[in-house]
Design a protein around this motif. Structure first.
Motif, PDB file in Angstrom:
ATOM      1  N   LEU A 174       0.831  -1.208   0.000  1.00  0.00           N
ATOM      2  CA  LEU A 174       0.000   0.000   0.000  1.00  0.00           C
ATOM      3  C   LEU A 174       0.863   1.255   0.000  1.00  0.00           C
ATOM      4  N   LEU A 175       1.973   1.183   0.742  1.00  0.00           N
ATOM      5  CA  LEU A 175       2.879   2.327   0.765  1.00  0.00           C
ATOM      6  C   LEU A 175       3.479   2.563  -0.620  1.00  0.00           C
ATOM      7  N   LEU A 176       3.871   1.486  -1.310  1.00  0.00           N
ATOM      8  CA  LEU A 176       4.404   1.628  -2.657  1.00  0.00           C
ATOM      9  C   LEU A 176       3.341   2.181  -3.603  1.00  0.00           C
ATOM     10  N   ALA A 177       2.081   1.720  -3.420  1.00  0.00           N
ATOM     11  CA  ALA A 177       1.002   2.221  -4.264  1.00  0.00           C
ATOM     12  C   ALA A 177       0.799   3.718  -4.054  1.00  0.00           C
ATOM     13  N   ALA A 178       0.831   4.149  -2.782  1.00  0.00           N
ATOM     14  CA  ALA A 178       0.669   5.578  -2.483  1.00  0.00           C
ATOM     15  C   ALA A 178       1.833   6.383  -3.045  1.00  0.00           C
ATOM     16  N   VAL A 179       3.045   5.845  -2.899  1.00  0.00           N
ATOM     17  CA  VAL A 179       4.216   6.540  -3.435  1.00  0.00           C
ATOM     18  C   VAL A 179       4.113   6.641  -4.949  1.00  0.00           C
ATOM     19  N   GLY A 180       3.595   5.591  -5.595  1.00  0.00           N
ATOM     20  CA  GLY A 180       3.421   5.633  -7.040  1.00  0.00           C
ATOM     21  C   GLY A 180       2.534   6.786  -7.475  1.00  0.00           C
ATOM     22  N   ASP A 181       1.492   7.072  -6.677  1.00  0.00           N
ATOM     23  CA  ASP A 181       0.606   8.191  -6.992  1.00  0.00           C
ATOM     24  C   ASP A 181       1.260   9.540  -6.714  1.00  0.00           C
ATOM     25  N   LEU A 182       2.304   9.548  -5.891  1.00  0.00           N
ATOM     26  CA  LEU A 182       2.949  10.796  -5.502  1.00  0.00           C
ATOM     27  C   LEU A 182       4.324  10.976  -6.130  1.00  0.00           C
ATOM     28  N   LEU A 183       4.708  10.073  -7.025  1.00  0.00           N
ATOM     29  CA  LEU A 183       6.051  10.148  -7.599  1.00  0.00           C
ATOM     30  C   LEU A 183       6.328  11.485  -8.268  1.00  0.00           C
ATOM     31  N   ASP A 184       5.313  12.030  -8.951  1.00  0.00           N
ATOM     32  CA  ASP A 184       5.560  13.277  -9.659  1.00  0.00           C
ATOM     33  C   ASP A 184       5.888  14.431  -8.712  1.00  0.00           C
ATOM     34  N   THR A 185       5.492  14.327  -7.430  1.00  0.00           N
ATOM     35  CA  THR A 185       5.781  15.422  -6.508  1.00  0.00           C
ATOM     36  C   THR A 185       7.277  15.567  -6.266  1.00  0.00           C
ATOM     37  N   SER A 186       8.036  14.459  -6.415  1.00  0.00           N
ATOM     38  CA  SER A 186       9.483  14.579  -6.239  1.00  0.00           C
ATOM     39  C   SER A 186      10.078  15.458  -7.332  1.00  0.00           C
ATOM     40  N   ASP A 187       9.539  15.321  -8.564  1.00  0.00           N
ATOM     41  CA  ASP A 187      10.002  16.184  -9.648  1.00  0.00           C
ATOM     42  C   ASP A 187       9.660  17.638  -9.363  1.00  0.00           C
ATOM     43  N   TYR A 188       8.464  17.880  -8.801  1.00  0.00           N
ATOM     44  CA  TYR A 188       8.042  19.244  -8.556  1.00  0.00           C
ATOM     45  C   TYR A 188       8.861  19.883  -7.429  1.00  0.00           C
ATOM     46  N   MET A 189       9.243  19.084  -6.440  1.00  0.00           N
ATOM     47  CA  MET A 189      10.112  19.613  -5.389  1.00  0.00           C
ATOM     48  C   MET A 189      11.476  19.967  -5.950  1.00  0.00           C
ATOM     49  N   ASP A 190      11.963  19.132  -6.881  1.00  0.00           N
ATOM     50  CA  ASP A 190      13.223  19.447  -7.554  1.00  0.00           C
ATOM     51  C   ASP A 190      13.092  20.738  -8.350  1.00  0.00           C
ATOM     52  N   MET A 191      11.926  20.947  -8.935  1.00  0.00           N
ATOM     53  CA  MET A 191      11.682  22.181  -9.680  1.00  0.00           C
ATOM     54  C   MET A 191      11.836  23.404  -8.783  1.00  0.00           C
TER      55      MET A 191
END
Length: 356
Positions: free
Chosen positions: A153-170
């Motif tokens: 479930l944690l991996l599933a949630a992280v999968g939905d939030l993966l794009d936020t890591s790119d946005y934080m890098d932005m």
């Protein structure tokens, strides 16, 4: 993980019961003239269930419920420790590796490319102590069955939030613009333009682009258009995001190979860096008989990659407006024409045009 229809029916039945109780309260309150009040059972919850095949063993979880007040009331310090422990890349790789089949220490070292066992056993000790690993007969390590669902479930949630890591890098890129643009007090707006042009130049050098056009707009934005192959649009492996979105949002992936380097800067300027330093950006791609478009604001996608038409041509068109908070002065036509002459001299077969 496939759908558990029985679990979904149970969850739906519980929701219907809550709705029935709510309606009963509303009817009673209306007859008594009192303001309607929500019953205590009408509390938001998160329901989950499912089954998974781990190696040669299938696991099934009956419907579970977590009350919203419980989730929002979790001890922040303890929750952050759990996330920090799982946030370690090597520990996460270990857990994912043993999820399908138990592995020995030497097998983990080989599979994860750790080189030595010393570093591995440091992480194994921590995971064993946290009840996230068990050691089976034969010295193999495995994920405990009762931890499998929470981990998935944690991996599933992280999968939905993966794009936020790119946005934080932005955002970090915007806050650290000097690493890409040099240490000058006033950043040169033309640096990010040349970075976009360099991508078209690479297409020309590869033999796929003969024309590059620059269009200046009244709002301070500029368009770079070429007749190359067009940026790939297919989804990347193991992700739902198209290649073009990764190109424009993944700072870390393409930074090391960024074609344009500002003198005195620590890092090269990739398309993702240009996107991060722009107030708005639109990319339009012509390839495979179709025209695709995606828009961004300060590096954040405003939509998915959309098919907006058909085209017999190929190429990429990038329109962007540099962020006025970072760049105080707009594009200088004299600098543009000077660079145009450099390109024409260096690439005799390239048609490079500027449209004021």
């Amino acid at each position: 993980m496939t759908r558990d229809l029985a679990g979904e029916m149970d969850a739906l039945k519980m929701q219907m019961e809550n709705l029935q109780q709510l309606l009963q309260h509303l009817v009673i309150d209306k007859k008594s003239g009192m303001s309607p009040a929500l019953p205590e059972t009408h509390t938001s919850s998160v329901y989950y269930s499912g089954h998974a095949q781990l190696g040669d063993q299938g696991l099934r979880w009956e419907p579970q419920e977590r009350r919203m007040e419980h989730l929002l009331g979790l001890n922040s310090e303890k929750a952050s420790k759990v996330l920090a422990a799982l946030g370690n890349k090597q520990r996460l790789d270990i857990l994912r590796s043993v999820l399908h089949e138990p592995l020995t220490g030497s097998e983990l070292v080989d599979r994860l490319g750790m080189g030595t066992t010393g570093q591995l056993y440091h992480h194994l000790k921590a995971l064993l102590g946290a009840d996230l690993l068990v050691q089976e007969s034969g010295g193999r390590y495995a994920l405990p069955h009762h931890r499998a669902l929470p981990f998935l479930l944690l991996l599933a949630a992280v999968g939905d939030l993966l794009d936020t890591s790119d946005y934080m890098d932005m955002m970090e890129t915007r806050n650290n613009a000097g690493a890409y643009l040099g240490k000058a007090q006033d950043f040169d707006i033309h640096h990010i333009l040349w970075a976009v042009v360099e991508n078209s130049i690479l297409e020309h050098q590869a033999g796929f682009c003969s024309e590059i056009h620059l269009f200046l707009h009244d709002d301070g934005s500029i368009t770079v258009s070429d007749n190359g192959r067009g940026i790939p649009v297919q989804a990347l492996p193991h992700t739902e995001f198209p290649t073009v979105q990764s190109l424009f949002t993944d700072i870390s992936r393409f930074n090391s190979s960024a074609p344009f380097q500002v003198p005195g800067a620590e890092k090269g300027i990739s398309m993702a860096v240009v996107n991060a330093l722009s107030h708005k950006l639109t990319v339009e791609i012509r390839r495979d008989g179709k025209t695709y478009r995606q828009e961004y604001r300060q590096g954040i996608p405003q939509s998915g990659l959309m098919t907006v038409g058909t085209s017999t041509d190929t190429g990429t068109r990038v329109t962007f407006k540099p962020d006025p908070e970072l760049f105080g002065v707009g594009f200088d036509p004299e600098k543009l024409y000077a660079r145009q002459q450099e390109y024409v001299t260096a690439y005799s077969n390239l048609n490079f045009m500027i449209h004021p």
